[in-house]
Design a protein around this motif. Structure first.
Motif, short mmCIF file in Angstrom:
data_model
loop_
_atom_site.label_atom_id
_atom_site.label_comp_id
_atom_site.label_asym_id
_atom_site.label_seq_id
_atom_site.Cartn_x
_atom_site.Cartn_y
_atom_site.Cartn_z
N GLY A 1 1.04 -1.11 0.14
CA GLY A 1 0.02 0.17 0.31
C GLY A 1 0.61 1.36 0.10
N LEU A 2 1.95 1.07 0.46
CA LEU A 2 2.65 2.10 0.50
C LEU A 2 4.05 1.67 -0.33
N ILE B 1 11.62 -0.37 6.64
CA ILE B 1 10.79 -0.05 5.77
C ILE B 1 10.99 1.42 5.66
N GLN C 1 9.46 4.23 3.08
CA GLN C 1 8.23 3.94 2.22
C GLN C 1 7.86 4.90 1.02
N ARG C 2 6.72 5.12 -0.08
CA ARG C 2 7.42 6.24 -0.81
C ARG C 2 8.01 6.34 -1.40
N GLN D 1 9.90 10.57 8.13
CA GLN D 1 9.43 9.91 7.02
C GLN D 1 9.23 11.56 5.99
N THR E 1 2.25 -4.27 9.76
CA THR E 1 3.58 -3.62 8.85
C THR E 1 3.85 -2.49 8.38
N GLY E 2 3.14 -2.11 7.39
CA GLY E 2 2.75 -0.60 6.79
C GLY E 2 2.77 0.60 7.68
N SER F 1 5.83 0.42 9.84
CA SER F 1 6.76 1.43 8.45
C SER F 1 6.32 3.15 8.97
N SER F 2 5.57 3.84 9.22
CA SER F 2 5.05 4.87 9.46
C SER F 2 4.74 5.33 10.84
N HIS F 3 4.97 4.47 11.22
CA HIS F 3 5.85 5.11 12.28
C HIS F 3 4.74 5.09 13.33
N CYS G 1 -4.70 0.75 4.25
CA CYS G 1 -3.12 0.94 4.14
C CYS G 1 -2.88 2.26 3.81
N GLU G 2 -3.34 2.72 2.54
CA GLU G 2 -3.21 3.53 2.03
C GLU G 2 -3.42 4.58 2.87
N TYR H 1 -0.37 -9.60 0.59
CA TYR H 1 -0.07 -10.18 1.95
C TYR H 1 -0.75 -10.18 3.14
N ARG I 1 0.42 -12.15 5.63
CA ARG I 1 1.41 -11.62 6.72
C ARG I 1 0.28 -11.16 7.51
N TYR J 1 9.30 -12.38 7.53
CA TYR J 1 8.05 -11.65 8.30
C TYR J 1 8.18 -11.48 9.96
N SER K 1 -5.09 1.60 -1.53
CA SER K 1 -4.32 1.06 -1.51
C SER K 1 -4.89 -0.19 -0.28
#
Lengths: 182, 600
Positions: free
Chosen positions: A134-135, A145, A147-148, A178, B13-14, B17-19, B51-52, B206, B209, B243, B366
């Motif tokens: 999604g990223l 990770i 992203q984008r 980010q 996970t998504g 990864s964005s904290h 997730c988007e 995924y 996962r 994973y 997404s």
């Protein structure tokens, strides 16, 4: 995988470590792969010497062990850089520009996929989907990770890793917001 | 409710990864600083699916759905929402793009991304803390296991699965009850095994996962039920080493289940004992094939062997083995609790229940979605996914990963089930659904998948090892502008040979992306071969950038953007591209504000 602790090749310390790993895991059925994983996680990579030691300890032909190591992409017989950059080329990342990221990285680092920079700082790998579709596009630097990511921002993204290495070597990956990545 | 408010933070996970982890910590700190720990609980859940828009934070009981939250927003969320009872509007999902056209949508149920979804597999994802077994139990967790152990005979479990009509969610769609029944009836050994295939390798998928990260107990419970039904005492979960979060949550879940007597010796005080061990994959896509997976658990090179005999009778260490995919297992507890008839009431004639898809690619929303079988692709892409971004046109959706094919616009209204997808030349696959727009070249996509399967072929059988390489070579030749018309016939011949003669599913299905794109986009192949053109602008060797002299105003932007200084010209005079120096990166094309640069 955290940064590579590839020290003490063939030292007594390494022998002892392998002994301990094999001892703790050998009793389970199908123990070879878990043993190799544990060995690589502690040593950073699987040297010929390590594999020979494992072969002796398990009483298993070296050829058989080598066959397993070469089959799975997780295993590496070469030392890696301090940071492994894995560019995702899963389908979602691919259609959102993963390939361009990879090309740009090759240019910046002056290495091909599977190689390590001369200063042993970065290794470049390709990943097949980290499950962060999604990223997309995403890349992983060690366990983190990003992203984008855009090709034009890659130099800025790598800068903190380089400078951190210049100042002082610690095991912590630098934290990057980010915004830096975008 | 024990607390007056619950703050749910996505821990998938998504979002991590964005904290999201930092958001969770900051929220906890704020709650503590305000002495609200007794009244407000902060919970890290599994994936919400959207997730988007991550990271996502949801506050109960109001059900307020906050999106794209940043760690520094924690204070405002607590001060405003929790203490003063005023929602933080700027963080609420803004629906300017949403079909419902409300200015602000506070609740999940009003967001069109969620409206057509039906959650069975993902029932607990985003609802519970996956690291706390009590939360799973509070949502009827392990009730199915209890029912099976105390009220059902193994035959009855199989009957219920038969009534439900559930088919394998890993791709091939084999009826689950038959697999279990074969293993149950196997008499060649007392020792039997239950295996969970969590080697999710399709690029762009995924689902497994997220299921394991968000609701690990549902899989453990189902495997234990399988153990009781087929007469096994031992289970293995084979999961990708890539994973780490799912692995750590599984480990926690296994320990908690053991501590509560729901796993291990004498489960719930009965005679039945069952244990589960985790085995990590080592990065080989072919290990998603069941016989290769079993070889890998045995510690060998993960190479497939011919079937029959099937794993149901000769599986792990030649013992009867039932092997199912994560998503299949996650359905089972609900089938036991609500009954096979309930499950069979969802979906189509031949495909029951729901399917989880990872909706990605050129799509506005997404994320991870769970929809009833029989939904159309149009509903998925436009109602749930919000359509194609940047005003582009839909070209195709790809399902089934490297084993699947493309679905084109004319079939957007076909109900999605196993049979219909097969008729269209694709497969259900494990659930990756990648949307492509007019900027994607179909030949390049086929080449991408072939590159993947050639790389991942284990090399054991010649049709896959050699055929894949040759097929890739032909595609590469065409994409470089050296294609001949006869190459299409050659590709068709090779594809047929691979499909018929390869040993396992990987080789048999590897030509599918080629066959499918040839079927629906033959014109595009012909364009590459005869006109030496790639109208999507992807195949670099066929591209040429030119500057239209009458449109160029000489602003010099393109010349400055060009990374190889291939563009020259005086200021305020038309510029020119040196074709020999041009690397066809497209920077100039993107940069020109006067549409003076052509690509073709």
């Amino acid at each position: 995988m955290t940064s590579t602790p590839a020290l003490h090749q063939n030292s007594a310390e390494q022998q002892e470590l392998l002994h301990n790993i094999v001892d703790s895991l050998k009793d389970q059925e199908g123990a070879l792969i878990p043993i190799l994983q544990a060995a690589q996680d502690s040593l950073g990579f699987l040297s010929t010497e390590s594999l020979k030691t494992i072969s002796k300890l398990l009483n298993m032909p070296y050829s058989e062990i080598s066959g397993v190591v070469s089959f799975y992409s997780y295993f590496t017989t070469m030392p890696r850089g301090r940071y492994t950059i894995r560019v995702c080329l899963g389908t979602a990342c691919y259609v959102r520009g993963g390939k361009q990221l990879l090309e740009e990285l090759k240019k910046i680092l002056q290495i091909e996929v599977g190689e390590t920079t001369e200063d042993k700082l970065f290794s470049l790998e390709v990943g097949r989907c980290f499950g962060a579709c999604g990223l997309a596009p995403v890349l992983m630097i060690n366990d983190e990770i990003h992203q984008r990511v855009k090709p034009t921002k890659l130099a800025a993204l790598l800068a903190p890793y380089k400078s951190e290495n210049d100042s002082e070597a610690t095991d912590e990956s630098p934290k990057i917001s980010q915004e830096d990545a975008q | 409710m024990a607390y007056r408010s619950y703050i749910l933070v996505c821990g998938g996970t998504g979002c991590e990864s964005s904290h999201a982890d930092k958001i969770y910590q900051n929220l906890k700190n704020e709650i503590e600083a305000n002495k609200l720990s007794e009244q407000v609980q902060v919970i890290k859940t599994g994936c919400f699916g959207f997730c988007e828009q991550g990271p996502i934070v949801k506050i109960l009981p109001e059900n307020t759905f906050y999106v794209q939250v940043k760690p520094e927003d924690a204070k405002e969320l607590v001060d405003e929402h929790i203490i003063k009872g005023r929602p933080v509007e700027r963080l609420i999902y803004s629906a300017s793009d949403d079909k419902n056209r409300k200015s602000v949508i506070a609740e999940e149920k009003d967001i069109s991304f969620y409206q057509k979804q039906y959650r069975i597999v993902l029932r607990n994802c985003g609802m519970i803390d996956p690291e706390v077994i009590e939360e799973y139990i509070a949502r009827d967790g392990y009730a199915a296991l209890e029912k099976v152990l105390f009220d059902m005979k193994p035959e009855q479990v199989i009957d219920e699965l038969k009534k439900a009509g559930i088919r394998g969610r890993g791709g091939a769609g084999f009826p689950t009850w038959m697999k279990w029944n074969f293993t149950k009836g196997a008499t060649n050994s007392e020792t039997k095994y239950v295996v969970c295939n969590a080697d999710e390798g399709d690029p762009g998928a995924y689902m497994d996962r997220s299921t394991l990260e968000g609701d690990p107990h549902s899989v453990l419970e189902a495997m234990t039920i399988a153990g009781y039904t087929v007469g096994a005492q031992k289970g293995f979960i084979y999961i990708r080493a890539e994973y780490p979060l799912a692995i750590s949550r599984l480990k926690i879940a296994i320990q908690q289940a053991k501590d509560m007597g729901l796993l291990g010796d004498n489960i719930l005080g009965t005679d039945f004992s069952f244990d589960i061990e985790i085995r990590l994959g080592a990065g080989a896509f072919v290990c998603g094939e069941e016989t290769a997976l079993l070889a890998s658990i045995e510690g060998k090179r993960g190479m497939p062997i011919p079937r029959p005999p099937f794993p149901a009778t000769h599986g792990l260490w030649k013992k009867p083995t039932v092997i199912n995919n994560v998503e299949t297992y996650a359905n089972i507890p609900m089938i036991i609790l609500k009954g096979g008839d309930w499950f069979a009431s969802i979906g189509t004639e031949t495909s029951k229940g729901t399917k989880v898809f990872a909706l990605t690619g050129k799509i506005k929303n997404s994320g991870l979605i769970e929809v009833p079988m029989g939904i159309t692709l149009r509903e998925i892409i436009y109602d749930i996914g919000g359509g194609i971004p940047n005003g582009r046109k839909f070209k195709a959706a790809q399902s089934g990963g490297p084993s699947g094919g493309v679905i084109t616009e004319e079939f957007l209204d076909t109900p999605i089930d196993y049979e219909n997808l097969a008729k269209l030349g694709s497969i259900m696959g494990s659930g990756g659904l990648i949307v492509m727009d007019e900027d994607d070249c179909m030949l390049d996509i086929a080449k991408f998948y072939l590159d993947f399967t050639v790389d991942e072929s284990c090399g054991k059988c010649a049709p896959c090892r050699i055929g894949g390489k040759q097929l890739y070579g032909l595609l590469d030749k065409i994409s470089q502008g050296n294609g001949e018309l006869d190459d299409i016939n050659k590709m068709e011949d090779i594809s047929l040979a691979m499909q018929r003669a390869s040993l396992c599913g990987l080789g048999q299905t590897a030509p599918n992306p080629v066959a499918s794109t040839l079927r629906y986009f033959k014109d595009e192949y012909l364009e590459h071969i005869t006109d030496k053109k790639c109208s999507a602008g992807v195949c670099k060797d066929l591209l040429q950038f030119n500057i239209l002299k009458d449109k160029c105003v000489g602003c010099t932007v393109c010349a400055r953007k060009c990374p190889v200084n291939a563009i020259s010209g005086e200021r305020k005079q038309p510029h020119e591209i040196d074709q020999n120096a041009c690397i066809k990166c497209g920077e100039c094309y993107e940069a020109c504000k006067f549409q003076a640069i052509t690509r073709g």
